[in-house]
Design a protein around this motif. Structure first.
Motif, mmCIF file in Angstrom:
data_model
loop_
_atom_site.group_PDB
_atom_site.id
_atom_site.type_symbol
_atom_site.label_atom_id
_atom_site.label_comp_id
_atom_site.label_asym_id
_atom_site.label_seq_id
_atom_site.Cartn_x
_atom_site.Cartn_y
_atom_site.Cartn_z
ATOM 1 N N SER A 104 0.851 -1.192 0.000
ATOM 2 C CA SER A 104 0.000 0.000 0.000
ATOM 3 C C SER A 104 0.881 1.235 0.000
ATOM 4 O O SER A 104 1.980 1.219 0.559
ATOM 5 N N SER A 105 0.378 2.278 -0.625
ATOM 6 C CA SER A 105 1.158 3.515 -0.706
ATOM 7 C C SER A 105 0.240 4.719 -0.567
ATOM 8 O O SER A 105 -0.762 4.834 -1.285
ATOM 9 N N ASP A 106 0.577 5.585 0.360
ATOM 10 C CA ASP A 106 -0.149 6.835 0.581
ATOM 11 C C ASP A 106 0.895 7.936 0.686
ATOM 12 O O ASP A 106 1.820 7.843 1.501
ATOM 13 N N ASN A 113 7.929 5.864 7.031
ATOM 14 C CA ASN A 113 7.553 6.391 8.348
ATOM 15 C C ASN A 113 7.707 5.351 9.454
ATOM 16 O O ASN A 113 7.877 5.697 10.630
ATOM 17 N N MET A 114 7.651 4.078 9.110
ATOM 18 C CA MET A 114 7.734 3.028 10.133
ATOM 19 C C MET A 114 9.120 2.910 10.746
ATOM 20 O O MET A 114 9.270 2.359 11.850
ATOM 21 N N ILE A 115 10.148 3.407 10.041
ATOM 22 C CA ILE A 115 11.528 3.215 10.522
ATOM 23 C C ILE A 115 12.261 4.549 10.711
ATOM 24 O O ILE A 115 13.478 4.582 10.758
ATOM 25 N N ASP A 116 11.493 5.647 10.827
ATOM 26 C CA ASP A 116 12.143 6.959 10.997
ATOM 27 C C ASP A 116 12.379 7.319 12.454
ATOM 28 O O ASP A 116 12.926 8.381 12.765
ATOM 29 N N GLU A 120 4.961 9.328 15.908
ATOM 30 C CA GLU A 120 3.846 10.153 15.442
ATOM 31 C C GLU A 120 3.576 9.958 13.955
ATOM 32 O O GLU A 120 2.500 10.292 13.460
ATOM 33 N N THR A 121 4.546 9.435 13.227
ATOM 34 C CA THR A 121 4.347 9.164 11.799
ATOM 35 C C THR A 121 4.037 7.680 11.623
ATOM 36 O O THR A 121 4.379 6.857 12.468
ATOM 37 N N PHE A 122 3.393 7.324 10.510
ATOM 38 C CA PHE A 122 2.989 5.937 10.326
ATOM 39 C C PHE A 122 2.753 5.621 8.854
ATOM 40 O O PHE A 122 2.662 6.509 7.999
ATOM 41 N N TRP A 123 2.673 4.319 8.584
ATOM 42 C CA TRP A 123 2.288 3.798 7.270
ATOM 43 C C TRP A 123 0.884 3.233 7.408
ATOM 44 O O TRP A 123 0.564 2.600 8.422
ATOM 45 N N THR A 124 0.038 3.453 6.408
ATOM 46 C CA THR A 124 -1.326 2.960 6.476
ATOM 47 C C THR A 124 -1.656 2.087 5.281
ATOM 48 O O THR A 124 -1.118 2.293 4.185
ATOM 49 N N THR A 125 -2.478 1.088 5.517
ATOM 50 C CA THR A 125 -2.953 0.251 4.420
ATOM 51 C C THR A 125 -4.044 0.993 3.656
ATOM 52 O O THR A 125 -4.721 1.870 4.204
ATOM 53 N N THR A 126 -4.216 0.626 2.405
ATOM 54 C CA THR A 126 -5.205 1.325 1.555
ATOM 55 C C THR A 126 -6.075 0.348 0.780
ATOM 56 O O THR A 126 -6.687 0.739 -0.202
ATOM 57 N N GLY A 127 -6.130 -0.895 1.191
ATOM 58 C CA GLY A 127 -6.924 -1.850 0.426
ATOM 59 C C GLY A 127 -7.276 -3.076 1.235
ATOM 60 O O GLY A 127 -7.270 -3.063 2.470
ATOM 61 N N MET A 128 -7.595 -4.156 0.537
ATOM 62 C CA MET A 128 -7.996 -5.404 1.176
ATOM 63 C C MET A 128 -6.786 -6.051 1.868
ATOM 64 O O MET A 128 -5.639 -5.676 1.643
ATOM 65 N N VAL A 213 0.756 0.996 10.794
ATOM 66 C CA VAL A 213 1.954 0.589 11.541
ATOM 67 C C VAL A 213 2.760 1.855 11.796
ATOM 68 O O VAL A 213 3.192 2.522 10.848
ATOM 69 N N HIS A 214 2.954 2.176 13.069
ATOM 70 C CA HIS A 214 3.621 3.426 13.440
ATOM 71 C C HIS A 214 5.126 3.259 13.580
ATOM 72 O O HIS A 214 5.877 4.180 13.256
ATOM 73 N N SER A 215 5.560 2.128 14.058
ATOM 74 C CA SER A 215 7.002 1.901 14.165
ATOM 75 C C SER A 215 7.290 0.405 14.270
ATOM 76 O O SER A 215 6.499 -0.361 14.813
ATOM 77 N N VAL A 216 8.446 0.037 13.728
ATOM 78 C CA VAL A 216 8.982 -1.314 13.877
ATOM 79 C C VAL A 216 10.387 -1.161 14.438
ATOM 80 O O VAL A 216 11.238 -0.489 13.846
ATOM 81 N N SER A 217 10.609 -1.772 15.584
ATOM 82 C CA SER A 217 11.914 -1.679 16.238
ATOM 83 C C SER A 217 12.478 -3.079 16.403
ATOM 84 O O SER A 217 11.754 -4.016 16.746
ATOM 85 N N ALA A 218 13.778 -3.224 16.142
ATOM 86 C CA ALA A 218 14.450 -4.513 16.296
ATOM 87 C C ALA A 218 15.731 -4.306 17.094
ATOM 88 O O ALA A 218 16.718 -3.772 16.563
ATOM 89 N N GLU A 219 15.717 -4.709 18.344
ATOM 90 C CA GLU A 219 16.911 -4.579 19.188
ATOM 91 C C GLU A 219 17.842 -5.747 18.898
ATOM 92 O O GLU A 219 17.441 -6.907 18.918
#
Length: 227
Positions: A104-106, A113-116, A120-128, A213-219
């Protein structure tokens, strides 16, 4: 041989000999200020005779050598190793990580935005559903803990790959998340067998028509570069 190892061995050498000197005598005054002559190389525990000349005076030194080598690690080496293996958030874009695919792309809410590092920023889905995205680390890493901040995600599946290219993914983790009305879902996952080069996140289902999805963190730690 590195300079640090050389000086370490030299220190161990000077710390383990005894010496005797003979009466000084005159030598050629044209010799350098300090001149040393070693008669020949010796084995461990044997004697070595050295003629030391200082100006126009000289004396003979008999060394009783007891050389023992031991591993020597400098403080700077320890700091470098610690820096290389330090735990960081491997998913941050500042660490060189990229989102190389998203279904998905918006324009207002792109996948980056998920890895910045900004919740407060995020990625959003736009479909099924299902929807997915792939994270590339550009190196071999070992993940110890994952933290995903999202909204309206019901079932999340995570696949991993250790290949140089985003292929040969295998299922790694699958979680059913709890809906938290009015606040972000904060899912912490302790990782097992966390050696990866790519991660694929698949949102299998959601609590609504859209999910974010607002953030993905991997320690974890970076292990090596891709070669």
């Amino acid at each position: 041989m590195s300079a640090e190892l050389f000086w370490g061995i030299l220190w161990a050498w000077f710390a383990s000999f005894s010496l005797t000197t003979t009466k000084s005598f005159k030598v050629n005054p044209n010799l350098p200020l300090l001149t040393c002559y070693l008669n020949n190389s010796t084995n461990r525990g044997e004697k070595a005779r050295i003629l030391v000349a200082i100006g126009d005076r000289a004396f003979t030194v008999t060394l009783h050598l007891y050389i023992a080598l031991c591993p020597i690690t400098s403080r700077s080496s320890r700091r470098i190793k610690h820096f290389k293996m330090r735990k960081v958030d491997l998913c941050l874009s500042s660490e060189g990580t990229e989102v190389i695919l998203a279904t998905s792309s918006d324009e207002k809410h792109p996948p980056e935005n998920m890895i910045d590092g900004n919740p407060e920023t995020f990625w959003t889905t736009t479909g099924m559903f299902p929807q997915e995205f792939i994270i590339c680390f550009h190196k071999h890493v070992r993940i110890e803990k994952l933290v995903i901040q999202s909204y309206f995600v019901r079932t999340l599946r995570i696949e991993k790959s250790t290949s140089k290219e985003p292929v040969d993914f295998e299922q790694w983790i699958e979680r059913d998340l709890v809906h938290t009305e009015g606040q972000l879902q904060n899912e912490e996952i302790l990782a097992r067998d966390g050696h990866v080069t790519y991660l694929r996140f698949i949102i299998v289902s959601a609590f609504d028509h859209f999910a974010s999805v607002h953030s993905v963190s991997a320690e974890g730690v970076a292990v090596s570069n891709l070669s």
